[in-house]
Design a protein around this motif. Sequence first.
Motif, mmCIF file in Angstrom:
data_model
loop_
_atom_site.group_PDB
_atom_site.id
_atom_site.type_symbol
_atom_site.label_atom_id
_atom_site.label_comp_id
_atom_site.label_asym_id
_atom_site.label_seq_id
_atom_site.Cartn_x
_atom_site.Cartn_y
_atom_site.Cartn_z
ATOM 1 N N THR A 142 55.857 10.188 25.379
ATOM 2 C CA THR A 142 55.516 11.608 25.399
ATOM 3 C C THR A 142 55.785 12.244 24.047
ATOM 4 O O THR A 142 54.980 13.035 23.538
ATOM 5 C CB THR A 142 56.319 12.333 26.488
ATOM 6 O OG1 THR A 142 56.042 11.736 27.765
ATOM 7 C CG2 THR A 142 55.965 13.805 26.543
ATOM 8 N N ARG A 143 56.916 11.904 23.453
ATOM 9 C CA ARG A 143 57.256 12.504 22.164
ATOM 10 C C ARG A 143 56.315 12.021 21.060
ATOM 11 O O ARG A 143 55.860 12.816 20.229
ATOM 12 C CB ARG A 143 58.695 12.171 21.800
ATOM 13 C CG ARG A 143 59.099 12.856 20.507
ATOM 14 C CD ARG A 143 60.574 12.970 20.346
ATOM 15 N NE ARG A 143 60.839 13.612 19.071
ATOM 16 C CZ ARG A 143 61.868 13.314 18.297
ATOM 17 N NH1 ARG A 143 62.736 12.421 18.672
ATOM 18 N NH2 ARG A 143 62.056 13.934 17.161
ATOM 19 N N VAL A 144 56.021 10.726 21.040
ATOM 20 C CA VAL A 144 55.117 10.209 20.015
ATOM 21 C C VAL A 144 53.701 10.753 20.219
ATOM 22 O O VAL A 144 52.987 11.035 19.253
ATOM 23 C CB VAL A 144 55.128 8.666 20.019
ATOM 24 C CG1 VAL A 144 54.044 8.115 19.100
ATOM 25 C CG2 VAL A 144 56.486 8.153 19.564
ATOM 26 N N ALA A 145 53.293 10.928 21.478
ATOM 27 C CA ALA A 145 51.995 11.571 21.739
ATOM 28 C C ALA A 145 51.977 12.985 21.172
ATOM 29 O O ALA A 145 50.964 13.439 20.625
ATOM 30 C CB ALA A 145 51.717 11.599 23.246
ATOM 31 N N GLY A 146 53.117 13.682 21.287
ATOM 32 C CA GLY A 146 53.224 15.014 20.690
ATOM 33 C C GLY A 146 53.119 14.973 19.177
ATOM 34 O O GLY A 146 52.486 15.838 18.559
ATOM 35 N N LEU A 147 53.738 13.961 18.557
ATOM 36 C CA LEU A 147 53.651 13.818 17.102
ATOM 37 C C LEU A 147 52.215 13.546 16.657
ATOM 38 O O LEU A 147 51.750 14.084 15.649
ATOM 39 C CB LEU A 147 54.564 12.682 16.632
ATOM 40 C CG LEU A 147 56.076 12.917 16.769
ATOM 41 C CD1 LEU A 147 56.843 11.628 16.512
ATOM 42 C CD2 LEU A 147 56.543 14.008 15.821
ATOM 43 N N LEU A 148 51.505 12.709 17.419
ATOM 44 C CA LEU A 148 50.104 12.439 17.094
ATOM 45 C C LEU A 148 49.253 13.691 17.250
ATOM 46 O O LEU A 148 48.384 13.982 16.419
ATOM 47 C CB LEU A 148 49.565 11.332 17.999
ATOM 48 C CG LEU A 148 49.921 9.894 17.630
ATOM 49 C CD1 LEU A 148 49.367 8.938 18.684
ATOM 50 C CD2 LEU A 148 49.391 9.524 16.258
ATOM 51 N N THR A 149 49.495 14.447 18.333
ATOM 52 C CA THR A 149 48.769 15.699 18.534
ATOM 53 C C THR A 149 49.027 16.654 17.376
ATOM 54 O O THR A 149 48.111 17.293 16.846
ATOM 55 C CB THR A 149 49.195 16.355 19.860
ATOM 56 O OG1 THR A 149 48.915 15.459 20.942
ATOM 57 C CG2 THR A 149 48.459 17.662 20.088
ATOM 58 N N HIS A 150 50.289 16.738 16.977
ATOM 59 C CA HIS A 150 50.668 17.580 15.846
ATOM 60 C C HIS A 150 49.941 17.144 14.583
ATOM 61 O O HIS A 150 49.406 17.971 13.825
ATOM 62 C CB HIS A 150 52.187 17.491 15.647
ATOM 63 C CG HIS A 150 52.706 18.370 14.565
ATOM 64 N ND1 HIS A 150 53.840 18.056 13.842
ATOM 65 C CD2 HIS A 150 52.263 19.534 14.064
ATOM 66 C CE1 HIS A 150 54.054 19.008 12.940
ATOM 67 N NE2 HIS A 150 53.111 19.908 13.055
ATOM 68 N N PHE A 151 49.891 15.841 14.344
ATOM 69 C CA PHE A 151 49.221 15.312 13.155
ATOM 70 C C PHE A 151 47.736 15.685 13.160
ATOM 71 O O PHE A 151 47.195 16.119 12.140
ATOM 72 C CB PHE A 151 49.388 13.795 13.096
ATOM 73 C CG PHE A 151 48.649 13.138 11.968
ATOM 74 C CD1 PHE A 151 49.232 13.018 10.720
ATOM 75 C CD2 PHE A 151 47.357 12.639 12.147
ATOM 76 C CE1 PHE A 151 48.547 12.430 9.665
ATOM 77 C CE2 PHE A 151 46.666 12.052 11.105
ATOM 78 C CZ PHE A 151 47.263 11.939 9.858
ATOM 79 N N VAL A 152 47.068 15.504 14.304
ATOM 80 C CA VAL A 152 45.632 15.785 14.395
ATOM 81 C C VAL A 152 45.347 17.258 14.122
ATOM 82 O O VAL A 152 44.425 17.610 13.367
ATOM 83 C CB VAL A 152 45.098 15.380 15.784
ATOM 84 C CG1 VAL A 152 43.674 15.891 15.985
ATOM 85 C CG2 VAL A 152 45.147 13.864 15.948
ATOM 86 N N ILE A 153 46.151 18.150 14.704
ATOM 87 C CA ILE A 153 45.934 19.589 14.517
ATOM 88 C C ILE A 153 46.259 20.003 13.084
ATOM 89 O O ILE A 153 45.536 20.794 12.465
ATOM 90 C CB ILE A 153 46.761 20.395 15.524
ATOM 91 C CG1 ILE A 153 46.330 20.055 16.956
ATOM 92 C CG2 ILE A 153 46.592 21.890 15.296
ATOM 93 C CD1 ILE A 153 47.175 20.715 18.027
ATOM 94 N N GLU A 154 47.344 19.467 12.533
ATOM 95 C CA GLU A 154 47.704 19.786 11.150
ATOM 96 C C GLU A 154 46.639 19.295 10.174
ATOM 97 O O GLU A 154 46.388 19.942 9.155
ATOM 98 C CB GLU A 154 49.057 19.158 10.795
ATOM 99 C CG GLU A 154 50.264 19.887 11.360
ATOM 100 C CD GLU A 154 50.553 21.198 10.647
ATOM 101 O OE1 GLU A 154 49.794 21.576 9.742
ATOM 102 O OE2 GLU A 154 51.534 21.846 11.018
ATOM 103 N N HIS A 155 46.028 18.181 10.484
ATOM 104 C CA HIS A 155 44.952 17.670 9.633
ATOM 105 C C HIS A 155 43.817 18.695 9.539
ATOM 106 O O HIS A 155 43.323 18.994 8.442
ATOM 107 C CB HIS A 155 44.420 16.349 10.200
ATOM 108 C CG HIS A 155 43.213 15.814 9.491
ATOM 109 N ND1 HIS A 155 43.282 14.831 8.524
ATOM 110 C CD2 HIS A 155 41.895 16.138 9.593
ATOM 111 C CE1 HIS A 155 42.074 14.578 8.069
ATOM 112 N NE2 HIS A 155 41.205 15.351 8.706
ATOM 113 N N GLU A 156 43.425 19.236 10.691
ATOM 114 C CA GLU A 156 42.337 20.215 10.689
ATOM 115 C C GLU A 156 42.760 21.533 10.038
ATOM 116 O O GLU A 156 41.985 22.151 9.309
ATOM 117 C CB GLU A 156 41.858 20.465 12.128
ATOM 118 C CG GLU A 156 41.282 19.232 12.804
ATOM 119 C CD GLU A 156 40.104 18.644 12.050
ATOM 120 O OE1 GLU A 156 39.345 19.418 11.435
ATOM 121 O OE2 GLU A 156 39.937 17.410 12.060
#
Length: 399
Positions: A142-156
């Motif tokens: 769950t936490r790593v999924a949150g980090l990936l979500t954060h990365f994707v949004i920060e990229h945009e």
Amino acid sequence: MMPNPREYFKGIIVPDEPPGDWPFKDWVSPTDWEQAQLTEKAWIGFWFFDASVEALRDKLPFTQIVVGFTRSGAASAARVALRANAVYICVDWNLHKKCFLLAAGSKSFSRLLLSDLSEDILQLEYLKILNQCCVVDLADYTRVAGLLTHFVIEHELSHARSGHFRFIKEVFRTPAAARAIELVADNSAFLLTYPALMFPVIRRRKSLKDLRRLARLFGYSLTLNFLSKNARLELPGKNYPTFEERLIVIFGNCLVPCGKRRGSWAQVALNQTKAMCIVGMRDAIIDIRANNAFRLSALFDNVGDDLKHQRVNCVTCSIFARNFARRTSLLYDDILTHAKDFEQFSQTRFGGFDKKEFRKDKFEPSPCGYCSVERKFHQTLSSFRDRVAIAVKKCQQKN
């Protein structure tokens, strides 16, 4: 009654109803989205993103950041639009589920990276992991999924923050410039994801064991994320960076000049985080190579399990790190050919583009006495063990 997680957001706005100037075609209620994820912990990536925005509030050129959800099935997991001084971020309905499966390293999901999963199959895989994994693994995924979500949004968001939209509109967009824009956004997103990965551990001064485990899992899942993105594109390497190029940029942020443990506890934790991110990427590459459905360049031919006595992110004692450092340097040189234009259109120095900051902490191979001596020691020890093993085998054969 449980409090609404969105009530704690300070830097972003997630409204119940679409704003009047919502620039995207459709809208999904945040409540419906949360119910579809089956847990309110699916908001963790947005908590990370909110904390990042709040910490940088004074340095961002936007008055507000509005986040919403869509089921339009667009190729991008998140999209950004600018309206005056407001930023609107549209997040795909299934982003959390996809990130969760990447974090879990689902074998069935990995086999299907070449094609888009239907929503039914995605839901079945998601439920299977939720019901079968233990509590500790579930927390990590769950936490790593949150980090990936954060990365994707920060990229945009990096595209908006760095003035990439203006750059594309006002400057002729060559394929090289298009690739450079994406790589700069990856670089910025990764640097802003580090604090979300490290902060809970550093704040509580926990054992580095938890940090290493999470960093390794994040590196693994981020590699699969890059592969899944590029596998769906028809033109990687032309108007979009290749899987190898995106991975090389992340490696450049993880390399250190010497892997020897030294400095403050926070510096040691940071170096360990960088090292384990690379270990996770290496593990993913090994698994990808084992899956014959994907072709990788010769850059990954030396990736294997021969790094037991090497500090994996030390450019002095790790062959693996040295090879990537050389490629990283060449790729950075290509990106920096557009530095003048990027700096001109960047709306903010932090998270935008600055030539000196981009080159900062990007290490190239250099001599280091400590690592060189230790590497020679382990080579000698390994050679001695091999000779002893051969001698023992000969004695056994005689007897």
